[in-house]
Write a protein that holds these residues in place. Structure first.
Motif, PDB file in Angstrom:
ATOM      1  N   LEU A  17      -5.556   0.468  -1.853  1.00  0.00           N
ATOM      2  CA  LEU A  17      -4.750   1.587  -1.362  1.00  0.00           C
ATOM      3  C   LEU A  17      -5.525   2.889  -1.489  1.00  0.00           C
ATOM      4  O   LEU A  17      -6.202   3.128  -2.498  1.00  0.00           O
TER       5      LEU A  17
ATOM      6  N   VAL B 119       5.547  -5.938  -0.132  1.00  0.00           N
ATOM      7  CA  VAL B 119       5.197  -4.971   0.911  1.00  0.00           C
ATOM      8  C   VAL B 119       4.847  -5.713   2.194  1.00  0.00           C
ATOM      9  O   VAL B 119       4.595  -6.919   2.195  1.00  0.00           O
TER      10      VAL B 119
ATOM     11  N   TRP C  10       6.450  -0.165   2.254  1.00  0.00           N
ATOM     12  CA  TRP C  10       7.350  -0.569   1.170  1.00  0.00           C
ATOM     13  C   TRP C  10       8.795  -0.539   1.657  1.00  0.00           C
ATOM     14  O   TRP C  10       9.342   0.529   1.933  1.00  0.00           O
TER      15      TRP C  10
ATOM     16  N   ALA D 220       6.004   3.345  -6.651  1.00  0.00           N
ATOM     17  CA  ALA D 220       5.399   2.021  -6.471  1.00  0.00           C
ATOM     18  C   ALA D 220       5.242   1.337  -7.822  1.00  0.00           C
ATOM     19  O   ALA D 220       4.802   1.953  -8.788  1.00  0.00           O
TER      20      ALA D 220
ATOM     21  N   THR E  53       2.003  -8.526  -1.986  1.00  0.00           N
ATOM     22  CA  THR E  53       2.566  -8.126  -3.275  1.00  0.00           C
ATOM     23  C   THR E  53       1.679  -7.069  -3.904  1.00  0.00           C
ATOM     24  O   THR E  53       0.453  -7.192  -3.889  1.00  0.00           O
ATOM     25  N   LEU E  54       2.304  -6.044  -4.464  1.00  0.00           N
ATOM     26  CA  LEU E  54       1.559  -4.971  -5.113  1.00  0.00           C
ATOM     27  C   LEU E  54       1.139  -5.410  -6.515  1.00  0.00           C
ATOM     28  O   LEU E  54       1.951  -5.967  -7.264  1.00  0.00           O
ATOM     29  N   GLU E  55      -0.130  -5.194  -6.849  1.00  0.00           N
ATOM     30  CA  GLU E  55      -0.630  -5.553  -8.162  1.00  0.00           C
ATOM     31  C   GLU E  55      -1.633  -4.514  -8.629  1.00  0.00           C
ATOM     32  O   GLU E  55      -2.140  -3.722  -7.847  1.00  0.00           O
TER      33      GLU E  55
ATOM     34  N   MET F 163      -3.941   0.706  -7.751  1.00  0.00           N
ATOM     35  CA  MET F 163      -3.178  -0.432  -7.254  1.00  0.00           C
ATOM     36  C   MET F 163      -3.913  -1.094  -6.093  1.00  0.00           C
ATOM     37  O   MET F 163      -4.706  -0.473  -5.384  1.00  0.00           O
ATOM     38  N   GLN F 164      -3.600  -2.370  -5.884  1.00  0.00           N
ATOM     39  CA  GLN F 164      -4.101  -3.078  -4.722  1.00  0.00           C
ATOM     40  C   GLN F 164      -3.007  -4.017  -4.227  1.00  0.00           C
ATOM     41  O   GLN F 164      -2.002  -4.242  -4.908  1.00  0.00           O
ATOM     42  N   VAL F 165      -3.201  -4.551  -3.043  1.00  0.00           N
ATOM     43  CA  VAL F 165      -2.225  -5.450  -2.438  1.00  0.00           C
ATOM     44  C   VAL F 165      -2.877  -6.810  -2.221  1.00  0.00           C
ATOM     45  O   VAL F 165      -3.993  -6.905  -1.707  1.00  0.00           O
TER      46      VAL F 165
ATOM     47  N   VAL G 112      -1.544   5.765  -4.280  1.00  0.00           N
ATOM     48  CA  VAL G 112      -0.380   5.013  -4.748  1.00  0.00           C
ATOM     49  C   VAL G 112       0.872   5.865  -4.560  1.00  0.00           C
ATOM     50  O   VAL G 112       0.980   6.950  -5.148  1.00  0.00           O
TER      51      VAL G 112
END
Length: 391
Positions: A272, A285, A238, A279, A66-68, A214-216, A275
Motif C-alpha cells: 500500500l 478488501v 475497503w 484499517a 486480506t490486509l496484513e 501494511m500489505q494485501v 494505510v
C-alpha cells in the motif's frame, strides 16, 4: 367352439405413439422459447448506435484479499521454565530488544555454576600437565569442551529473558503467569525480521507486527495471474470502511499455484502507498490491478465487435445504411477495445444488446396442464381411440 381372437396392436399405432411423444416435446420447446422463463420473462434483442471515440483503454484483473502487516515476528523463550513475569499486553508498542517476559532462571543458573566449576577443573588439569612436561592434548581438549558448555549455559541463562526481536505492536500474548514455556526460539516473518530460529508451534509466546506498514495478500484466478507483474498499479477498496480506496502496487506473484476445491489460484502480495485511517489487520478488501493501459487511442464499445476466429468486424452506419467492416484491434479492455485500423473517431457503429422483458405468462404450458390447448391429450389416455385398434 370357436374362440374369439383379441384384436392385435397394429404397428402403425406404435409409430403414431412415438410421433406423438416427439410432437409433445417439440411443442414444449417452442412454447418455452416464446413464453420465456418460468418467472414470465423473455429475452429481447435490440440494437443501438454508439460513437467511435478517442481515449484510454484499460484492462484490469480483480480479486478479494486480506490486509496484513508487512512485517511480523514471533518471540518465544530460548529456555524452558515457569513464567514468572509478563511485561506486555496486546496493543502495547515495543522496541527491538525490549524485555517482554521472563521465566524462573534458578535451574539455568545452577547449570551455569556447574559448567563454570567444570571449566575451572579442566584448566587446573591443563596447568598440572604443563608443569609436569607431559602431553597436554587431552587436557586441552577437556578445557575446550568445558568452555563450550559454559557458553551454552550462559546462553540458557540469557534465554530466560524474552526480548522483542523487532519494533512493533504486540498482537498476541500466548502464555500466562505460572505456565510452563517451551524453548522454541524466535522467528521473524518479515522484511525487517526478528531473530531467525525454529519454532515448535505455529505461534510464539508473543506475536509482534509493524502496523505502520501494511500489505494485501490476494488470490487471483489462474487466467488473470498470467498478466500480473511486479510494480503494476492497483487499487484496494475497503468495504468495512465505507468504500475507502487506496493506491497500491504488486510486490510479488507466487511462482506456484494453490488448488482448493479444484480451483487454481495464485497468491499475490501488494504494498500500500498509504494505510487508511481505521484499517486493521485481517480486514477483507477488494483488489483491482491494472494489467494493461493504452492512452489516446481510437476505441469502441466492446459489444460492437463481432469476432470469428482472428477476424473482427463492426457494423458501421453511414447515411443510414449499415455496412460490415473489418477492423484491427489492439488492447481489449474491460469495457472498450482499442481499434488500430478500420474506424475513425466520430463514426457510428451498431451495438447489439439483450434485455429481459416481463410477461403475463407464468411459465409452463397454457392453462389446461396437458401440453395442448384445452387440457392436453384427448380423453382415453393416449392416442385417439384409447390407444388400441382392432382390424
Amino acid at each position: 367352439m370357436k374362440l374369439l381372437s383379441l384384436p392385435s396392436r397394429h404397428p402403425s399405432l406404435v409409430v403414431n405413439a412415438v410421433i406423438g411423444v416427439a410432437l409433445l416435446a417439440g411443442a414444449f420447446t417452442v412454447y418455452r422459447t416464446f413464453a420465456g422463463s418460468e418467472d414470465g420473462t423473455a429475452a429481447v434483442a435490440s440494437e443501438r448506435t454508439v460513437t467511435v471515440q478517442q481515449g484510454t483503454v484499460t484492462r484490469t484483473a480483480t480479486a478479494d484479499g486480506t490486509l496484513e502487516s508487512a512485517s511480523t515476528a514471533s518471540a518465544s523463550f530460548e529456555t524452558s521454565g515457569t513464567v514468572t513475569e509478563i511485561k506486555v499486553t496486546v496493543g502495547d508498542k515495543v522496541k527491538k530488544g525490549q524485555v517482554l517476559a521472563k521465566v524462573d532462571p534458578a535451574a539455568a543458573n545452577r547449570d551455569l555454576g556447574a559448567a563454570e566449576a567444570d571449566l575451572d577443573a579442566a584448566r587446573d588439569a591443563l596447568d598440572r600437565a604443563e608443569d609436569a612436561g607431559s602431553d597436554t592434548s587431552d587436557a586441552e581438549n577437556q578445557v575446550t569442551e568445558a568452555e563450550l558448555k559454559v557458553d551454552e549455559a550462559e546462553a540458557a541463562v540469557d534465554g530466560t529473558v524474552l526480548k522483542a526481536p523487532m519494533t512493533g505492536t504486540v498482537t498476541a500474548v500466548n502464555g500466562t503467569l505460572g505456565s510452563s514455556s517451551g524453548s522454541s526460539g524466535s522467528s521473524g516473518g518479515s522484511s525487517q525480521g526478528g531473530q531467525e530460529g525454529t519454532t515448535g508451534t505455529s505461534t510464539g509466546f508473543v506475536e509482534i507486527a509493524d502496523l505502520t506498514r501494511m500489505q494485501v495478500a490476494a488470490a487471483f484466478a489462474e487466467a488473470d495471474a498470467t498478466s500480473l507483474k511486479e510494480k503494476q498499479a492497483a487499487t484496494v477498496t475497503w468495504n468495512a470502511l465505507g468504500g475507502v480506496q487506496q493506491s497500491a502496487r504488486v510486490a510479488a506473484v507466487d511462482p506456484s499455484a494453490t488448488t482448493t476445491n479444484s480451483v487454481v489460484t495464485y497468491g499475490v502480495t501488494l504494498t500500500l502507498d498509504k494505510v487508511p485511517t481505521g484499517a486493521k489487520v485481517g480486514q477483507t478488501v477488494s483488489v483491482s490491478v491494472t494489467t494493461g493501459s493504452v492512452p489516446d487511442v481510437v476505441l469502441v464499445n466492446a459489444a460492437a465487435l463481432t469476432t470469428v476466429g482472428n477476424r473482427h468486424t463492426v457494423t458501421v452506419i453511414t447515411n443510414g445504411v449499415p455496412e460490415t467492416r473489418s477492423v484491427e484491434i489492439g488492447l481489449e479492455g474491460d469495457s472498450a477495445t482499442e481499434i488500430k485500423s478500420g474506424l475513425t473517431v466520430g463514426e457510428q457503429v451498431v451495438v447489439k444488446t439483450t434485455s429481459i422483458s416481463g410477461g403475463s405468462q407464468q411459465g409452463g404450458f397454457p392453462a389446461g396442464g396437458g401440453g395442448f390447448p384445452g387440457g392436453g391429450m384427448p380423453a382415453g389416455g393416449g392416442m385417439p381411440g384409447g390407444g388400441r385398434g382392432g382390424q
